[in-house]
Design an enzyme around this catalytic site. Sequence first.
Site, PDB file in Angstrom:
ATOM      1  N   ILE A 198       0.836  -1.198   0.000  1.00 22.77           N
ATOM      2  CA  ILE A 198       0.000   0.000   0.000  1.00 22.77           C
ATOM      3  C   ILE A 198       0.874   1.252   0.000  1.00 22.77           C
ATOM      4  CG2 ILE A 198      -0.225   0.169   2.506  1.00 22.77           C
ATOM      5  CD1 ILE A 198      -2.991   0.865  -0.106  1.00 22.77           C
ATOM      6  N   TYR A 199       2.072   1.174   0.587  1.00 21.66           N
ATOM      7  CA  TYR A 199       3.006   2.303   0.527  1.00 21.66           C
ATOM      8  C   TYR A 199       3.305   2.654  -0.926  1.00 21.66           C
ATOM      9  CZ  TYR A 199       7.556   4.631   0.425  1.00 21.66           C
ATOM     10  OH  TYR A 199       8.580   5.499   0.146  1.00 21.66           O
ATOM     11  N   ALA A 200       3.714   1.667  -1.701  1.00 20.64           N
ATOM     12  CA  ALA A 200       4.025   1.906  -3.109  1.00 20.64           C
ATOM     13  C   ALA A 200       2.789   2.390  -3.866  1.00 20.64           C
ATOM     14  CB  ALA A 200       4.567   0.629  -3.744  1.00 20.64           C
ATOM     15  N   THR A 253       0.289   4.173  -2.702  1.00 21.32           N
ATOM     16  CA  THR A 253      -0.004   5.583  -2.403  1.00 21.32           C
ATOM     17  C   THR A 253       0.972   6.506  -3.120  1.00 21.32           C
ATOM     18  OG1 THR A 253       1.325   5.548  -0.357  1.00 21.32           O
ATOM     19  CG2 THR A 253      -1.030   5.061  -0.162  1.00 21.32           C
ATOM     20  N   LYS A 254       2.217   6.059  -3.262  1.00 23.77           N
ATOM     21  CA  LYS A 254       3.199   6.892  -3.960  1.00 23.77           C
ATOM     22  C   LYS A 254       2.892   6.971  -5.458  1.00 23.77           C
ATOM     23  CE  LYS A 254       6.005   8.495  -0.855  1.00 23.77           C
ATOM     24  NZ  LYS A 254       6.212   9.951  -0.713  1.00 23.77           N
TER      25      LYS A 254
END
Length: 335
Positions: A151-153, A155-156
Amino acid sequence: MRILVTGTAGFIGFHLASRLAADGHLVVGYDGVTDYYDVRLKHARLDRLARSNGFRFHKGMLEDRAALDKATEDCDPEIIIHLAAQAGVRYSLEEPSSYVSSNLDGTFNLMEIARQVKPKHFMLASTSSVYGGNARMPFREVDAADWPLTIYAATKKANEVMTHSYAHLWKIPTTAFRFFTVYGPWGRPDMALFKFVKAIMAGDPIDVYGGGQMRRDFTYIDDLVESIVRLMAVAPREGQPVTGSGVVDSLSAVAPWRVVNIAGGQPVELLDFIEMIEQTLGKCAIRNILPMQKGDVTETFADASLLTALTGYIPTTTAGEGVKAFVEWYRNSSY
């Protein structure tokens, strides 16, 4: 110039703000100083920044639009550099909601501010993690980045396409830079180099995932900062792509927007990286060999030709040199 930098209590934001203030710019920093990791380190960075006459600080979360407005009014920025985010690939498996609120809602607030103040250049941090399951090496900015593994990737990647829409609608010159495993003095305690050095010096075992066969395109912090400083002066202009032998520009066909890899294009195997740390410390690590973690990729490898074409620069600090600089800082640091 007047520059608003978010994330100045963080590792990269601290180094960038220090450089910009030393270069004579007025820098207004903004940071929520969250407890994602030891806040003493964040306060120590801010204390050092406070010694500069060219730096002013505002504390607040990205989700707090009123606080962001106040910081913006403090400098009427000519350039906005957005580095603040909920970071960490592995932490995103534990607290995914924090990534949505900070990285999506918070970035949207800053985009709205950019729409109002119309900076000469809006710059924001993305990550090599957006390449996710892409097997083509080296990673080029124009390659597909549609298979994020965390989810980090995700959102980026969302930040990139969100800012593209605003660049198109409101003609805001925008550069998104994809970072590749940034490391160096004052680094984050949750990252491999910090964790390895701390554990080896204490005689504790280190967790080596993926059998140590993973490869990373490490980027030393000073090289990263130099790249950002040079990119500041190269705001994208719609219809004016950079040209050169072997260079493929990521400039949008419909907006003053581009994405740029920042890395040296020299991947290092994790086991080799650990050996560099051991040699620098003069002490062997106790290695706990583990399988790959969820969300990890086997390799990151940047094509940095666009960065070089735009700035005439490419990161050159070797991993060995960078490890030595970090260890020296760590041994002498009390925060």
